[in-house]
Design a protein around this motif. Structure first.
Motif, mmCIF file in Angstrom:
data_model
loop_
_atom_site.group_PDB
_atom_site.id
_atom_site.type_symbol
_atom_site.label_atom_id
_atom_site.label_comp_id
_atom_site.label_asym_id
_atom_site.label_seq_id
_atom_site.Cartn_x
_atom_site.Cartn_y
_atom_site.Cartn_z
ATOM 1 N N GLY A 150 0.793 -1.225 0.000
ATOM 2 C CA GLY A 150 0.000 0.000 0.000
ATOM 3 C C GLY A 150 0.814 1.256 0.000
ATOM 4 O O GLY A 150 0.284 2.350 -0.086
ATOM 5 N N LYS A 151 2.135 1.125 0.110
ATOM 6 C CA LYS A 151 2.989 2.302 0.183
ATOM 7 C C LYS A 151 3.919 2.420 -1.022
ATOM 8 O O LYS A 151 4.099 3.479 -1.583
ATOM 9 N N MET A 152 4.527 1.317 -1.397
ATOM 10 C CA MET A 152 5.556 1.365 -2.423
ATOM 11 C C MET A 152 5.234 0.370 -3.532
ATOM 12 O O MET A 152 5.071 -0.822 -3.294
ATOM 13 N N LYS A 153 5.150 0.878 -4.740
ATOM 14 C CA LYS A 153 4.846 0.020 -5.884
ATOM 15 C C LYS A 153 6.078 -0.781 -6.292
ATOM 16 O O LYS A 153 7.203 -0.308 -6.172
ATOM 17 N N ALA A 154 5.831 -1.991 -6.791
ATOM 18 C CA ALA A 154 6.925 -2.821 -7.265
ATOM 19 C C ALA A 154 7.395 -2.400 -8.653
ATOM 20 O O ALA A 154 8.489 -2.738 -9.068
ATOM 21 N N ASN B 34 13.842 7.979 -19.921
ATOM 22 C CA ASN B 34 14.779 7.734 -18.820
ATOM 23 C C ASN B 34 14.463 8.606 -17.617
ATOM 24 O O ASN B 34 14.374 8.120 -16.475
ATOM 25 N N LEU B 35 14.328 9.909 -17.859
ATOM 26 C CA LEU B 35 14.150 10.854 -16.753
ATOM 27 C C LEU B 35 12.786 10.701 -16.096
ATOM 28 O O LEU B 35 12.656 10.814 -14.873
ATOM 29 N N ILE B 36 11.749 10.448 -16.884
ATOM 30 C CA ILE B 36 10.420 10.216 -16.320
ATOM 31 C C ILE B 36 10.437 8.955 -15.464
ATOM 32 O O ILE B 36 9.902 8.929 -14.342
ATOM 33 N N ALA B 37 11.078 7.898 -15.973
ATOM 34 C CA ALA B 37 11.150 6.647 -15.226
ATOM 35 C C ALA B 37 11.869 6.846 -13.897
ATOM 36 O O ALA B 37 11.378 6.422 -12.843
ATOM 37 N N ASN B 38 13.038 7.500 -13.920
ATOM 38 C CA ASN B 38 13.796 7.641 -12.683
ATOM 39 C C ASN B 38 13.101 8.567 -11.693
ATOM 40 O O ASN B 38 13.203 8.380 -10.479
ATOM 41 N N MET B 39 12.376 9.550 -12.211
ATOM 42 C CA MET B 39 11.570 10.417 -11.353
ATOM 43 C C MET B 39 10.526 9.593 -10.610
ATOM 44 O O MET B 39 10.370 9.699 -9.384
ATOM 45 N N LEU B 40 9.809 8.749 -11.330
ATOM 46 C CA LEU B 40 8.761 7.934 -10.715
ATOM 47 C C LEU B 40 9.348 6.878 -9.784
ATOM 48 O O LEU B 40 8.771 6.567 -8.737
ATOM 49 N N GLN B 41 10.502 6.338 -10.148
ATOM 50 C CA GLN B 41 11.166 5.360 -9.282
ATOM 51 C C GLN B 41 11.593 6.002 -7.962
ATOM 52 O O GLN B 41 11.379 5.445 -6.880
ATOM 53 N N SER B 42 12.195 7.176 -8.049
ATOM 54 C CA SER B 42 12.634 7.878 -6.840
ATOM 55 C C SER B 42 11.446 8.283 -5.979
ATOM 56 O O SER B 42 11.506 8.235 -4.744
ATOM 57 N N TYR B 43 10.364 8.672 -6.632
ATOM 58 C CA TYR B 43 9.165 9.085 -5.913
ATOM 59 C C TYR B 43 8.636 7.961 -5.026
ATOM 60 O O TYR B 43 8.139 8.216 -3.919
ATOM 61 N N PHE C 207 10.307 5.810 -3.362
ATOM 62 C CA PHE C 207 11.076 5.833 -2.125
ATOM 63 C C PHE C 207 10.738 7.062 -1.289
ATOM 64 O O PHE C 207 10.416 6.959 -0.109
ATOM 65 N N PHE C 208 10.823 8.246 -1.906
ATOM 66 C CA PHE C 208 10.625 9.488 -1.166
ATOM 67 C C PHE C 208 9.216 9.563 -0.578
ATOM 68 O O PHE C 208 8.993 10.147 0.481
ATOM 69 N N GLY C 209 8.257 8.988 -1.303
ATOM 70 C CA GLY C 209 6.866 9.053 -0.872
ATOM 71 C C GLY C 209 6.587 8.332 0.430
ATOM 72 O O GLY C 209 5.529 8.533 1.041
ATOM 73 N N LEU C 210 7.532 7.488 0.874
ATOM 74 C CA LEU C 210 7.369 6.826 2.170
ATOM 75 C C LEU C 210 7.542 7.816 3.320
ATOM 76 O O LEU C 210 7.145 7.535 4.445
ATOM 77 N N ALA C 211 8.158 8.979 3.032
ATOM 78 C CA ALA C 211 8.434 9.940 4.106
ATOM 79 C C ALA C 211 7.837 11.325 3.860
ATOM 80 O O ALA C 211 7.577 12.061 4.818
ATOM 81 N N LEU C 212 7.625 11.705 2.589
ATOM 82 C CA LEU C 212 7.245 13.075 2.268
ATOM 83 C C LEU C 212 5.839 13.155 1.673
ATOM 84 O O LEU C 212 5.378 12.220 1.025
ATOM 85 N N GLU C 213 5.184 14.297 1.883
ATOM 86 C CA GLU C 213 3.852 14.564 1.342
ATOM 87 C C GLU C 213 3.963 15.486 0.131
ATOM 88 O O GLU C 213 4.762 16.427 0.127
ATOM 89 N N ASP C 214 3.156 15.247 -0.869
ATOM 90 C CA ASP C 214 3.153 16.106 -2.056
ATOM 91 C C ASP C 214 2.712 17.518 -1.696
ATOM 92 O O ASP C 214 1.758 17.713 -0.945
ATOM 93 N N THR D 58 6.212 16.408 -7.390
ATOM 94 C CA THR D 58 5.488 16.427 -6.117
ATOM 95 C C THR D 58 5.042 17.823 -5.694
ATOM 96 O O THR D 58 4.328 17.969 -4.701
ATOM 97 N N GLY D 59 5.497 18.853 -6.396
ATOM 98 C CA GLY D 59 5.113 20.204 -6.016
ATOM 99 C C GLY D 59 5.738 20.671 -4.722
ATOM 100 O O GLY D 59 5.148 21.467 -3.988
ATOM 101 N N ASN D 60 6.953 20.203 -4.444
ATOM 102 C CA ASN D 60 7.634 20.610 -3.218
ATOM 103 C C ASN D 60 8.627 21.739 -3.485
ATOM 104 O O ASN D 60 8.972 22.025 -4.627
#
Length: 553
Positions: free
Chosen positions: A12-16, A231-240, A242-249, A276-278
């Motif tokens: 429910g938190k991190m997509k595979a 490439n950049l869209i993929a890595n953005m979503l991949q990093s998100y 991880f970051f989404g486990l701690a940060l709010e949009d 994320t609009g941060n």
């Protein structure tokens, strides 16, 4: 090891997996987010803040200038040679909106380094910080660059502050060498011109390279990694993920001391936090630790993106230790290995664990990360969603968990290839898309990974890659140097330091060697440790054995 094998630990938190086709281009992402977060703060620097809406407006003006006042066409390359100022995201997004390919360029480059990158990329234009304008003009005649746009530090600030800061930097601190302004266009003039035109939307292809990010790869020859929209869209979503486990949009303030021209910071601040609009607070000079701590005192920050040497320097500063860290939820480390001592000291001072990740320019850059709340200190975490990893032996065969071997990566973030270097690409991306990292890793039974050694001889000085061959080539040009070998040695200050073992034909001081290197190399590449030898250890075919030189006698 297949993608998504570990991510079920975070239901429910991190997509595979992620969808790298969620946006066709980064401009589709940009247009959506500057509308969604128009009134939210996007970037701040030296007390001035741009909202996402203002970033939209200013980058459109710059794009319109490029389209109407220059002969640049979609697909042409433009170099950005700017430290962490508000001008960087404006110029980057403006250039992309005009259909140009970004060539992120280190403002610390010497003439020789800059000339190579401009010629290799074929850049036709540059946006440079005024302190580097003289250098840019010196190399222009030997490159394809036809347009140099110069920006001063406070160009995005209100008139009075702009005049004061720019004058102090130029006249008092003497940080801007004289240059011929008649051969350049000022940043403010470019924006004013652009405001009189309408920006015409330009769209690149999903698999088109939009960023050339230079790296030595596994050798010392600087090559441009072609990073595509995908490439950049993929890595953005991949990093998100991880970051989404701690940060709010849309809720967080992020401290941004690492240079945006580096792929690590570029992806994190210009891509992930755009998504994320941060709010990213840009630090132009993180080496000024007292000034850095003072700037931090003005913000209730939730996230800090840094690297090992910066964590150590800050924790040793009294003013930093007195700051309020109650809002800090995530500290991200990358760019160089994180030491246990630095991680423990940061945790003690701030109350926040450091989450270390691993990446390469060739992978846009994130390969793995320690999920917030599930950190294993001393590891580089687990692979990003939709990322496969394996380790191989010298014979190229896959190795089991727990066995050290060369780390190989496959996923949508892996670069298209090296710019105009198909042979180098074929040596780096092999067997149906596997990227050879050159680093020796162990994949633990639980899926977390450790880097245990490096196959390549690259040295990492304060997060910057330094390649021994380049320094050895420079030293070979000095008449007193017969031969030299460069290695990295541990350094509390910079993680690693450059050390030279050399054979000379007459007496020459360390200071003379340092001065000679400074003429040809960026400051972080200049060696300051020298050891004279009568001869250097070599193989039976004459190759210097750097490994023997690294081993203390």
């Amino acid at each position: 090891m297949s993608e998504g094998y570990l991510h079920s630990q975070y239901p429910g938190k991190m997509k595979a997996s992620i969808d790298p086709d969620a946006y066709d281009t980064v401009l589709d992402l940009f247009n959506a987010k500057v509308t969604q977060y128009a009134d939210k703060d996007a970037f701040s620097c030296m007390g001035k803040t741009l909202t996402f809406g203002q970033l939209d407006q200013l980058s459109a003006q710059f794009a319109a200038y490029l389209q109407n006042e220059t002969d640049l066409k979609p697909g042409d390359r433009i170099a950005l040679m700017i430290p962490n100022l508000l001008q960087f995201p404006i110029a980057a997004w403006g250039a992309l909106r005009a259909g140009l390919v970004l060539v992120n360029t280190n403002p610390l480059y010497t003439e020789r380094e800059l000339e190579h990158q401009m010629n290799d990329s074929g850049a036709k234009a540059m946006v440079v910080y005024a302190g580097m304008a003289a250098t840019a003009l010196k190399v222009q005649s030997r490159t394809a660059v036809t347009r140099i746009i110069v920006t001063e530090i406070a160009d995005q600030h209100p008139p009075l502050k702009r005049l004061l800061v720019n004058t102090v930097v130029k006249r008092v601190k003497k940080m801007v060498p004289d240059y011929d302004k008649t051969r350049t266009t000022s940043w403010r003039r470019a924006l004013q011109k652009g405001a009189s035109f309408s920006y015409r939307p330009v769209q690149s292809g999903h698999n088109d390279a939009i960023v050339l990010q230079y790296t030595g790869g596994t050798t010392g020859v600087a090559k441009g990694a072609m990073l595509t929209n995908r490439n950049l869209i993929a890595n953005m979503l991949q990093s998100y993920e991880f970051f989404g486990l701690a940060l709010e949009d849309g809720q967080e303030v992020v401290i941004s001391p690492l240079p945006l021209y580096h792929i690590y910071a570029f992806t994190v601040h210009c891509m992930v936090f755009m998504y994320t609009g941060n709010h990213s607070v840009l630090i132009p000079n993180p080496r000024d630790i007292p000034g850095f701590a003072k700037e931090l005192s003005r913000h209730r920050f939730n996230c800090f993106v840094g690297l090992n040497t910066l964590f150590v320097a800050l924790c040793n500063n009294e003013s930093f230790n007195k700051l309020d860290f109650s809002a800090l939820k995530l500290t991200v480390s990358g760019g160089m290995a994180l030491t246990h001592a630095a991680a423990e000291k940061w945790h003690m001072v701030t109350g926040c664990q450091i989450n270390e990740g691993y990446g390469m320019t060739e992978s846009s850059p994130v390969v793995s990360f320690n999920p917030p709340g599930f950190t294993q200190l001393g590891t580089i975490g687990i692979p990003a969603p939709s990322t496969e990893v394996k380790v191989i032996g010298d014979d190229g065969q896959d190795l089991p968990s727990g066995e050290p071997g060369e780390l190989c990566v496959r996923g949508p973030q892996v670069m298209k290839g090296y710019w105009q270097r198909p042979d180098d690409t074929a040596k780096t991306i092999v067997d149906d898309g596997w990227l050879l990292t050159g680093d020796i890793a162990v994949i633990q039974a639980d899926g977390y990974m450790k880097i245990v050694d490096r196959k390549k001889d690259m040295i990492v000085v304060s997060g910057f890659n330094v390649y021994p061959n380049e320094i050895e080539d420079v030293l070979a040009g000095h008449p007193a140097v017969v031969e030299s070998a460069v290695v990295g040695v541990p350094s509390e200050k910079s993680g690693e330091a450059v050390k030279v073992f050399l054979v000379t034909n007459n007496a020459i001081s360390d200071d003379e060697l340092i001065a000679f290197c400074r003429e040809h190399l960026a400051a972080y590449k200049v060696p300051r440790l020298f050891e004279r030898r009568e001869s250097l250890p070599k193989t039976n075919v004459g190759k210097v054995l750097r490994r023997e030189l690294r081993t203390p006698q």
